[in-house]
Design a protein around this motif. Structure first.
Motif, PDB file in Angstrom:
ATOM      1  N   TYR A  92      -0.802   9.007   3.659  1.00 28.33           N
ATOM      2  CA  TYR A  92      -1.894   9.458   2.800  1.00 28.33           C
ATOM      3  C   TYR A  92      -3.237   8.942   3.307  1.00 28.33           C
ATOM      4  CZ  TYR A  92      -2.665   5.035   0.304  1.00 28.33           C
ATOM      5  OH  TYR A  92      -2.987   3.753  -0.023  1.00 28.33           O
ATOM      6  N   GLU A  93      -3.225   7.762   3.952  1.00 29.13           N
ATOM      7  CA  GLU A  93      -4.462   7.231   4.520  1.00 29.13           C
ATOM      8  C   GLU A  93      -4.890   8.043   5.741  1.00 29.13           C
ATOM      9  OE1 GLU A  93      -4.168   2.521   3.294  1.00 29.13           O
ATOM     10  OE2 GLU A  93      -3.278   3.176   5.180  1.00 29.13           O
ATOM     11  N   LYS A  94      -3.923   8.488   6.547  1.00 32.11           N
ATOM     12  CA  LYS A  94      -4.243   9.318   7.702  1.00 32.11           C
ATOM     13  C   LYS A  94      -4.845  10.642   7.250  1.00 32.11           C
ATOM     14  CE  LYS A  94      -0.640   7.410  10.662  1.00 32.11           C
ATOM     15  NZ  LYS A  94       0.660   7.668  11.285  1.00 32.11           N
ATOM     16  N   THR A 109      -6.302   5.374 -10.095  1.00 34.93           N
ATOM     17  CA  THR A 109      -7.552   5.138 -10.802  1.00 34.93           C
ATOM     18  C   THR A 109      -8.740   5.479  -9.901  1.00 34.93           C
ATOM     19  OG1 THR A 109      -7.796   2.838 -10.109  1.00 34.93           O
ATOM     20  CG2 THR A 109      -6.544   3.240 -12.123  1.00 34.93           C
ATOM     21  N   HIS A 110      -9.840   5.788 -10.543  1.00 38.97           N
ATOM     22  CA  HIS A 110     -11.056   6.187  -9.837  1.00 38.97           C
ATOM     23  C   HIS A 110     -11.623   5.025  -9.016  1.00 38.97           C
ATOM     24  CE1 HIS A 110     -14.588   8.645  -9.177  1.00 38.97           C
ATOM     25  NE2 HIS A 110     -15.359   7.652  -9.564  1.00 38.97           N
ATOM     26  N   ILE A 111     -11.589   3.828  -9.576  1.00 33.83           N
ATOM     27  CA  ILE A 111     -12.159   2.664  -8.891  1.00 33.83           C
ATOM     28  C   ILE A 111     -11.358   2.328  -7.632  1.00 33.83           C
ATOM     29  CG2 ILE A 111     -12.561   0.183  -9.105  1.00 33.83           C
ATOM     30  CD1 ILE A 111     -13.298   0.714 -12.025  1.00 33.83           C
ATOM     31  N   ARG A 139     -12.736   2.469  -3.739  1.00 39.43           N
ATOM     32  CA  ARG A 139     -12.616   1.317  -2.851  1.00 39.43           C
ATOM     33  C   ARG A 139     -11.856   1.683  -1.575  1.00 39.43           C
ATOM     34  NH1 ARG A 139      -9.881  -2.716  -6.023  1.00 39.43           N
ATOM     35  NH2 ARG A 139     -11.809  -2.819  -7.191  1.00 39.43           N
ATOM     36  N   LYS A 140     -10.785   2.448  -1.722  1.00 42.92           N
ATOM     37  CA  LYS A 140      -9.987   2.852  -0.557  1.00 42.92           C
ATOM     38  C   LYS A 140     -10.776   3.802   0.339  1.00 42.92           C
ATOM     39  CE  LYS A 140      -6.105   2.125   0.306  1.00 42.92           C
ATOM     40  NZ  LYS A 140      -5.482   1.151   1.242  1.00 42.92           N
ATOM     41  N   ARG A 141     -11.536   4.729  -0.262  1.00 45.05           N
ATOM     42  CA  ARG A 141     -12.348   5.660   0.523  1.00 45.05           C
ATOM     43  C   ARG A 141     -13.389   4.891   1.332  1.00 45.05           C
ATOM     44  NH1 ARG A 141     -16.314   9.931  -2.306  1.00 45.05           N
ATOM     45  NH2 ARG A 141     -17.192   7.949  -2.973  1.00 45.05           N
TER      46      ARG A 141
END
Length: 106
Positions: free
Chosen positions: A54-56, A80-82, A86-88
């Motif tokens: 999913y990160e790729k 969650t949105h937060i 943060r991941k983006r």
């Protein structure tokens, strides 16, 4: 007033009320602090294992400037949105580091 005991001898209810003990918050203060050792370990694991699928996919979306779509995708995956924001941000930082490394390699 006499204590009422159950069959095994334990009290049914407390007769005397006690004061609540003050809570120790020392462990919670240090909970989200990243140490050098943790950072090193996480970086090493990331280097060996790589990124999750999913990160790729998110990094591919960020490469073609689909930030909002990446955020929606991450929100579905992470909950969650937060956490998604943060991941983006983390993945976009990784992309910029990769671009810098490619320009220096040439």
């Amino acid at each position: 007033m006499c204590r009422q005991l159950s069959d095994d001898g334990s009290p049914l209810r407390a007769v005397y009320r006690s004061q609540p003990r003050p809570q120790d918050h020392q462990g919670q203060e240090c909970q989200n602090i990243q140490t050098r050792h943790t950072k090193f370990t996480r970086d090493l694991v990331r280097e060996v294992v790589g990124h999750a699928p999913y990160e790729k996919r998110t990094m591919e979306l960020l490469k073609v400037s689909k930030d909002k779509r990446a955020l929606k995708f991450l929100k579905r995956r992470l909950g969650t949105h937060i956490r998604a924001k943060r991941k983006r941000e983390e993945l976009s930082n990784i992309l910029t580091q990769l671009r810098k490394a490619q320009t220096h390699a040439k």
